[in-house]
Write a protein that holds these residues in place. Sequence first.
Motif, PDB file in Angstrom:
ATOM      1  N   THR A   1       7.539 -29.483  37.925  1.00 35.02           N
ATOM      2  CA  THR A   1       6.643 -29.497  39.091  1.00 35.02           C
ATOM      3  C   THR A   1       6.157 -28.079  39.369  1.00 35.02           C
ATOM      4  O   THR A   1       6.967 -27.163  39.553  1.00 35.02           O
ATOM      5  CB  THR A   1       7.342 -30.059  40.341  1.00 35.02           C
ATOM      6  OG1 THR A   1       7.788 -31.382  40.068  1.00 35.02           O
ATOM      7  CG2 THR A   1       6.385 -30.070  41.531  1.00 35.02           C
TER       8      THR A   1
ATOM      9  N   GLU B   1       3.924 -25.786  42.005  1.00 34.76           N
ATOM     10  CA  GLU B   1       3.328 -25.750  43.343  1.00 34.76           C
ATOM     11  C   GLU B   1       2.589 -24.427  43.499  1.00 34.76           C
ATOM     12  O   GLU B   1       3.193 -23.352  43.427  1.00 34.76           O
ATOM     13  CB  GLU B   1       4.383 -25.908  44.426  1.00 34.76           C
ATOM     14  CG  GLU B   1       3.778 -25.984  45.819  1.00 34.76           C
ATOM     15  CD  GLU B   1       4.807 -26.305  46.885  1.00 34.76           C
ATOM     16  OE1 GLU B   1       5.095 -27.499  47.090  1.00 34.76           O
ATOM     17  OE2 GLU B   1       5.321 -25.354  47.504  1.00 34.76           O
TER      18      GLU B   1
ATOM     19  N   CYS C   1      -2.387 -33.209  39.334  1.00 36.56           N
ATOM     20  CA  CYS C   1      -2.270 -32.469  40.599  1.00 36.56           C
ATOM     21  C   CYS C   1      -2.725 -33.312  41.784  1.00 36.56           C
ATOM     22  O   CYS C   1      -3.629 -34.145  41.669  1.00 36.56           O
ATOM     23  CB  CYS C   1      -3.107 -31.185  40.559  1.00 36.56           C
ATOM     24  SG  CYS C   1      -2.547 -29.987  39.334  1.00 36.56           S
TER      25      CYS C   1
ATOM     26  N   LYS D   1      -1.459 -31.160  48.463  1.00 29.59           N
ATOM     27  CA  LYS D   1      -0.335 -31.264  49.390  1.00 29.59           C
ATOM     28  C   LYS D   1      -0.781 -30.963  50.813  1.00 29.59           C
ATOM     29  O   LYS D   1      -0.299 -31.574  51.769  1.00 29.59           O
ATOM     30  CB  LYS D   1       0.774 -30.304  48.966  1.00 29.59           C
ATOM     31  CG  LYS D   1       2.069 -30.473  49.739  1.00 29.59           C
ATOM     32  CD  LYS D   1       3.175 -29.604  49.161  1.00 29.59           C
ATOM     33  CE  LYS D   1       4.481 -29.803  49.896  1.00 29.59           C
ATOM     34  NZ  LYS D   1       5.576 -28.966  49.334  1.00 29.59           N
TER      35      LYS D   1
ATOM     36  N   THR E   1      -2.577 -26.023  49.296  1.00 35.08           N
ATOM     37  CA  THR E   1      -1.511 -26.193  48.305  1.00 35.08           C
ATOM     38  C   THR E   1      -1.860 -27.300  47.331  1.00 35.08           C
ATOM     39  O   THR E   1      -2.263 -28.400  47.740  1.00 35.08           O
ATOM     40  CB  THR E   1      -0.170 -26.528  48.983  1.00 35.08           C
ATOM     41  OG1 THR E   1       0.133 -25.530  49.963  1.00 35.08           O
ATOM     42  CG2 THR E   1       0.953 -26.592  47.966  1.00 35.08           C
TER      43      THR E   1
ATOM     44  N   GLU F   1       0.023 -29.477  44.322  1.00 36.05           N
ATOM     45  CA  GLU F   1       1.310 -29.840  43.727  1.00 36.05           C
ATOM     46  C   GLU F   1       1.023 -30.625  42.449  1.00 36.05           C
ATOM     47  O   GLU F   1       0.360 -31.667  42.487  1.00 36.05           O
ATOM     48  CB  GLU F   1       2.148 -30.662  44.694  1.00 36.05           C
ATOM     49  CG  GLU F   1       3.562 -30.910  44.195  1.00 36.05           C
ATOM     50  CD  GLU F   1       4.395 -31.634  45.222  1.00 36.05           C
ATOM     51  OE1 GLU F   1       5.288 -31.019  45.827  1.00 36.05           O
ATOM     52  OE2 GLU F   1       4.135 -32.844  45.431  1.00 36.05           O
TER      53      GLU F   1
END
Length: 407
Positions: free
Chosen positions: A291, A293, A321, A324, A328, A330
């Motif tokens: 993952t 971020e 992706c 978030k 952002t 994620e």
Amino acid sequence: TSGDTTCFQNQNFPSEFVIKVETFSAGEAGTYKCSATTKWYKTDGTEMGKSAENTIVLNYVKASTATLTFDKNPAEVGDTVILTCRVEGSPIPGTPILTKTAQDGSNTTIPMECSGNMTKICVKKFDPVDLSDNGIYKCDGQNVIDGINKTSSDNQTLLIESDTIATLVLTPPTAEPDLGTNMTFTCTIKGNPAPTKLIFERKGETYKNYSAPSGSDPEITTGPYSISYSKTINLLKLSDTSEYNCTGENMRNGSAVSDSDVKSLAVISNVVVSMNVDNTHPKINESVTLTCEAVGGRKPHLVELKQDDVVLKSNSDAGFCTDKDDFTLECTETLTSIDFTATGNCSCLARNRVENNIEHQDVTYTLVEVSQRVAVSSPQSSSVNEVAFGSSLTLTCIVEGGVAPHK
């Protein structure tokens, strides 16, 4: 040249010519000359004559008279209003003076453009007119007669009306402040009649909800036609990225009139990327979830997952992706049924654009090692394990393991 004229004549001296001016004005001012000729005859019939004349100068004298007018009063904010200050007098009056008295009692001298002599016409153009132009205006005139100042004035009140006008000001004046800096928001509501309500808020949070009467809230600053509120956010965070709304209202003709001003704030920061691997030492045929971020203001526009510099996935790949929040990304990828080739350096690279559209990037690494006990095998091309003396024999030994066998 004007008025009633009567001429008295007879056979005896003197003879008179009378001009009577009922209302003397500037047009009658000037130099007057009276001339006469007397004729007589000698006994022999010869004509004889004698002429004479006299002059007098009549001056027009009038104390100054001031008149103040507006071409539009009351007026609305944004209108064009022309003020005319007119002063008449003889001798010629001096330049008129225009002063304004505001609601707080302060006095200001207002410049004008003037023309004329005995009639001075001075003009002030308000284009456009604003609430600050409300007030009492006075036109002062003056001339001097026989050494005595003759003054005059005329007062008029200018009324500027307005629906609610909301203004939100950012200090410093940027919509993209840097992470960790401070920002002051000033919400001002103007109107005439005076505004009665102010609301300052962002998505999901109200900072101030104020209603008149004025003076009931120490955080509120009031004026004759305005109410104002200031809010400072220290050490801005990315989560302060939002829309900020300044709303107010006043009452006109018995109805509430509202207005709002919205400013979008985007906190700017270099991108920071982090990576999480749920199992850094997987075994053969297990799965590994990686993952990435990426956080930044502006939001990152590129995220890449690599293994030993080979791109496995990027944010342009569908499903890799998700957003978030406003700043952002994620990104998640799962490697299934892995083998020894999965061992290596995995990295996340992210990029965003900061001030002046300059691109910034960040990268992080994690070592993934496939974990498996060593296994040895010796495959043979046939089942024959007895060979003739002097012939050749090939032996193959395969050793597998993670980490790679070292002996």
